[in-house]
Structures are given as C-alpha cells and as structure tokens.
Design a protein around this motif. Structure first.
Motif, PDB file in Angstrom:
ATOM      1  N   MET A  50     -31.838  26.235 -30.827  1.00  0.00           N
ATOM      2  CA  MET A  50     -33.053  26.246 -30.023  1.00  0.00           C
ATOM      3  C   MET A  50     -32.960  25.309 -28.814  1.00  0.00           C
ATOM      4  O   MET A  50     -33.596  25.546 -27.797  1.00  0.00           O
ATOM      5  N   ASP A  51     -32.153  24.249 -28.901  1.00  0.00           N
ATOM      6  CA  ASP A  51     -31.974  23.321 -27.784  1.00  0.00           C
ATOM      7  C   ASP A  51     -30.984  23.847 -26.750  1.00  0.00           C
ATOM      8  O   ASP A  51     -31.039  23.454 -25.586  1.00  0.00           O
ATOM      9  N   ALA A  52     -30.084  24.726 -27.171  1.00  0.00           N
ATOM     10  CA  ALA A  52     -29.057  25.236 -26.265  1.00  0.00           C
ATOM     11  C   ALA A  52     -29.655  26.186 -25.225  1.00  0.00           C
ATOM     12  O   ALA A  52     -30.563  26.960 -25.529  1.00  0.00           O
ATOM     13  N   VAL A  53     -29.138  26.116 -24.016  1.00  0.00           N
ATOM     14  CA  VAL A  53     -29.524  27.063 -22.975  1.00  0.00           C
ATOM     15  C   VAL A  53     -28.981  28.438 -23.349  1.00  0.00           C
ATOM     16  O   VAL A  53     -29.636  29.454 -23.170  1.00  0.00           O
ATOM     17  N   ARG A  54     -27.756  28.434 -23.905  1.00  0.00           N
ATOM     18  CA  ARG A  54     -27.148  29.664 -24.429  1.00  0.00           C
ATOM     19  C   ARG A  54     -26.039  29.262 -25.388  1.00  0.00           C
ATOM     20  O   ARG A  54     -25.611  28.106 -25.416  1.00  0.00           O
ATOM     21  N   ILE A  55     -25.575  30.229 -26.156  1.00  0.00           N
ATOM     22  CA  ILE A  55     -24.475  29.989 -27.082  1.00  0.00           C
ATOM     23  C   ILE A  55     -23.372  31.002 -26.809  1.00  0.00           C
ATOM     24  O   ILE A  55     -23.622  32.079 -26.268  1.00  0.00           O
ATOM     25  N   VAL A  56     -22.168  30.642 -27.190  1.00  0.00           N
ATOM     26  CA  VAL A  56     -21.017  31.522 -27.048  1.00  0.00           C
ATOM     27  C   VAL A  56     -20.417  31.722 -28.433  1.00  0.00           C
ATOM     28  O   VAL A  56     -20.304  30.778 -29.220  1.00  0.00           O
ATOM     29  N   GLY A  57     -20.049  32.951 -28.713  1.00  0.00           N
ATOM     30  CA  GLY A  57     -19.428  33.264 -29.992  1.00  0.00           C
ATOM     31  C   GLY A  57     -19.088  34.731 -30.048  1.00  0.00           C
ATOM     32  O   GLY A  57     -18.985  35.396 -29.018  1.00  0.00           O
ATOM     33  N   TYR A  58     -18.940  35.241 -31.258  1.00  0.00           N
ATOM     34  CA  TYR A  58     -18.614  36.650 -31.413  1.00  0.00           C
ATOM     35  C   TYR A  58     -19.239  37.214 -32.682  1.00  0.00           C
ATOM     36  O   TYR A  58     -19.577  36.477 -33.605  1.00  0.00           O
ATOM     37  N   GLU A  59     -19.415  38.528 -32.669  1.00  0.00           N
ATOM     38  CA  GLU A  59     -19.971  39.244 -33.815  1.00  0.00           C
ATOM     39  C   GLU A  59     -18.878  39.521 -34.838  1.00  0.00           C
ATOM     40  O   GLU A  59     -17.739  39.797 -34.482  1.00  0.00           O
ATOM     41  N   GLU A  60     -19.281  39.463 -36.099  1.00  0.00           N
ATOM     42  CA  GLU A  60     -18.383  39.810 -37.187  1.00  0.00           C
ATOM     43  C   GLU A  60     -19.164  40.702 -38.143  1.00  0.00           C
ATOM     44  O   GLU A  60     -20.329  40.423 -38.432  1.00  0.00           O
ATOM     45  N   ASP A  61     -18.546  41.758 -38.613  1.00  0.00           N
ATOM     46  CA  ASP A  61     -19.213  42.622 -39.577  1.00  0.00           C
ATOM     47  C   ASP A  61     -19.524  41.836 -40.844  1.00  0.00           C
ATOM     48  O   ASP A  61     -18.670  41.107 -41.363  1.00  0.00           O
ATOM     49  N   TYR A  62     -20.722  41.971 -41.340  1.00  0.00           N
ATOM     50  CA  TYR A  62     -21.156  41.259 -42.540  1.00  0.00           C
ATOM     51  C   TYR A  62     -20.225  41.531 -43.707  1.00  0.00           C
ATOM     52  O   TYR A  62     -19.847  40.622 -44.452  1.00  0.00           O
ATOM     53  N   CYS A  63     -19.808  42.761 -43.875  1.00  0.00           N
ATOM     54  CA  CYS A  63     -19.017  43.146 -45.043  1.00  0.00           C
ATOM     55  C   CYS A  63     -17.547  42.739 -44.948  1.00  0.00           C
ATOM     56  O   CYS A  63     -16.794  42.947 -45.893  1.00  0.00           O
ATOM     57  N   LYS A  64     -17.156  42.140 -43.837  1.00  0.00           N
ATOM     58  CA  LYS A  64     -15.777  41.654 -43.707  1.00  0.00           C
ATOM     59  C   LYS A  64     -15.511  40.539 -44.719  1.00  0.00           C
ATOM     60  O   LYS A  64     -14.455  40.496 -45.332  1.00  0.00           O
ATOM     61  N   ASN A  65     -16.476  39.628 -44.880  1.00  0.00           N
ATOM     62  CA  ASN A  65     -16.289  38.470 -45.762  1.00  0.00           C
ATOM     63  C   ASN A  65     -17.393  38.282 -46.801  1.00  0.00           C
ATOM     64  O   ASN A  65     -17.407  37.265 -47.480  1.00  0.00           O
ATOM     65  N   HIS A  66     -18.326  39.243 -46.880  1.00  0.00           N
ATOM     66  CA  HIS A  66     -19.445  39.106 -47.810  1.00  0.00           C
ATOM     67  C   HIS A  66     -19.664  40.419 -48.553  1.00  0.00           C
ATOM     68  O   HIS A  66     -19.416  41.494 -48.009  1.00  0.00           O
ATOM     69  N   ASN A  67     -20.154  40.302 -49.770  1.00  0.00           N
ATOM     70  CA  ASN A  67     -20.429  41.482 -50.585  1.00  0.00           C
ATOM     71  C   ASN A  67     -21.864  41.940 -50.371  1.00  0.00           C
ATOM     72  O   ASN A  67     -22.798  41.178 -50.613  1.00  0.00           O
ATOM     73  N   PRO A  68     -22.035  43.176 -49.931  1.00  0.00           N
ATOM     74  CA  PRO A  68     -23.397  43.675 -49.700  1.00  0.00           C
ATOM     75  C   PRO A  68     -24.112  43.993 -51.008  1.00  0.00           C
ATOM     76  O   PRO A  68     -23.471  44.327 -52.007  1.00  0.00           O
ATOM     77  N   ILE A  69     -25.435  43.886 -50.971  1.00  0.00           N
ATOM     78  CA  ILE A  69     -26.239  44.318 -52.114  1.00  0.00           C
ATOM     79  C   ILE A  69     -26.253  45.841 -52.143  1.00  0.00           C
ATOM     80  O   ILE A  69     -26.190  46.451 -53.192  1.00  0.00           O
ATOM     81  N   HIS A  70     -26.318  46.425 -50.954  1.00  0.00           N
ATOM     82  CA  HIS A  70     -26.319  47.880 -50.794  1.00  0.00           C
ATOM     83  C   HIS A  70     -25.308  48.233 -49.709  1.00  0.00           C
ATOM     84  O   HIS A  70     -25.224  47.535 -48.695  1.00  0.00           O
ATOM     85  N   PRO A  71     -24.527  49.305 -49.877  1.00  0.00           N
ATOM     86  CA  PRO A  71     -23.516  49.675 -48.874  1.00  0.00           C
ATOM     87  C   PRO A  71     -24.059  49.856 -47.449  1.00  0.00           C
ATOM     88  O   PRO A  71     -23.349  49.615 -46.481  1.00  0.00           O
ATOM     89  N   LYS A  72     -25.321  50.235 -47.308  1.00  0.00           N
ATOM     90  CA  LYS A  72     -25.916  50.421 -45.978  1.00  0.00           C
ATOM     91  C   LYS A  72     -25.965  49.115 -45.188  1.00  0.00           C
ATOM     92  O   LYS A  72     -26.026  49.128 -43.961  1.00  0.00           O
ATOM     93  N   GLU A  73     -25.956  47.961 -45.896  1.00  0.00           N
ATOM     94  CA  GLU A  73     -25.985  46.680 -45.203  1.00  0.00           C
ATOM     95  C   GLU A  73     -24.793  46.527 -44.261  1.00  0.00           C
ATOM     96  O   GLU A  73     -24.892  45.860 -43.234  1.00  0.00           O
ATOM     97  N   CYS A  74     -23.685  47.154 -44.595  1.00  0.00           N
ATOM     98  CA  CYS A  74     -22.487  47.073 -43.758  1.00  0.00           C
ATOM     99  C   CYS A  74     -22.712  47.707 -42.387  1.00  0.00           C
ATOM    100  O   CYS A  74     -22.012  47.382 -41.430  1.00  0.00           O
ATOM    101  N   GLU A  75     -23.679  48.592 -42.288  1.00  0.00           N
ATOM    102  CA  GLU A  75     -23.946  49.277 -41.032  1.00  0.00           C
ATOM    103  C   GLU A  75     -24.784  48.446 -40.059  1.00  0.00           C
ATOM    104  O   GLU A  75     -24.665  48.610 -38.852  1.00  0.00           O
ATOM    105  N   TYR A  76     -25.647  47.575 -40.588  1.00  0.00           N
ATOM    106  CA  TYR A  76     -26.571  46.903 -39.686  1.00  0.00           C
ATOM    107  C   TYR A  76     -26.585  45.373 -39.757  1.00  0.00           C
ATOM    108  O   TYR A  76     -27.142  44.740 -38.862  1.00  0.00           O
ATOM    109  N   LEU A  77     -25.988  44.756 -40.751  1.00  0.00           N
ATOM    110  CA  LEU A  77     -25.976  43.298 -40.814  1.00  0.00           C
ATOM    111  C   LEU A  77     -24.783  42.754 -40.040  1.00  0.00           C
ATOM    112  O   LEU A  77     -23.661  43.227 -40.206  1.00  0.00           O
TER     113      LEU A  77
END
Length: 88
Positions: A50-77
């Motif tokens: 919230m203090d930063a003017v902006r942040i730099v980083g990158y997106e990573e698919d949720y299911c790359k390193n985490h187990n979804p509760i439902h397979p659809k989570e891989c599409e939008y998280l």
C-alpha cells in the motif's frame, strides 16, 4: 518459459489463509474479480504494497506450486511473485 516482469499499482490488500500465501491484493484499475495471491504475512506485506507507488514482479499459475481444492482454480487463481517495491 521465462516469466515476464510486469508493473502494478495496488488498490487493496488483505489477509489470506492458504499456507505460505498469506496475502490477497487487487491491482488498479480494479476489475471485477481480478486479484492476486502473494507469499508472506499480510501484516508485513500489505503495508509495503500500500505504501509503494508501484510494484514489479511476475504472475505464476497457482497450480504450479500449490494443490487446488477444485481443478477450476487452476484456470483463474494467480500468484504474484513480488520482486521489487518502488516507492518513488
């Protein structure tokens, strides 16, 4: 495949209870249902976001390193890997 760095301005931030993913935030401009998960404790990460003017980083698919509760989570998280907080 290499991740592409993106810059974001953060609109809102709050706690999340998903193991190492302790932060949920939304970027500006705010779009309905558009948010990211991030690693760390919300009491530490949210003030920095919230203090930063902006942040730099990158997106990573949720299911790359985490187990979804439902397979659809891989599409939008998405996890945002924060590389830098820009305060100027």
């Amino acid at each position: 495949m290499n991740a592409i760095d993106i810059e974001l301005v953060v609109d809102d931030c709050g706690p999340l209870a998903k193991g190492e993913l302790g932060v949920v935030f939304s970027p500006k401009p705010r779009k309905q249902g558009w948010y990211y998960f991030a690693k760390g404790d919300a009491t530490d990460v949210c003030p920095k976001l919230m203090d930063a003017v902006r942040i730099v980083g990158y997106e990573e698919d949720y299911c790359k390193n985490h187990n979804p509760i439902h397979p659809k989570e891989c599409e939008y998280l998405k996890v945002f890997i924060i590389k830098e907080y820009i305060n100027e």
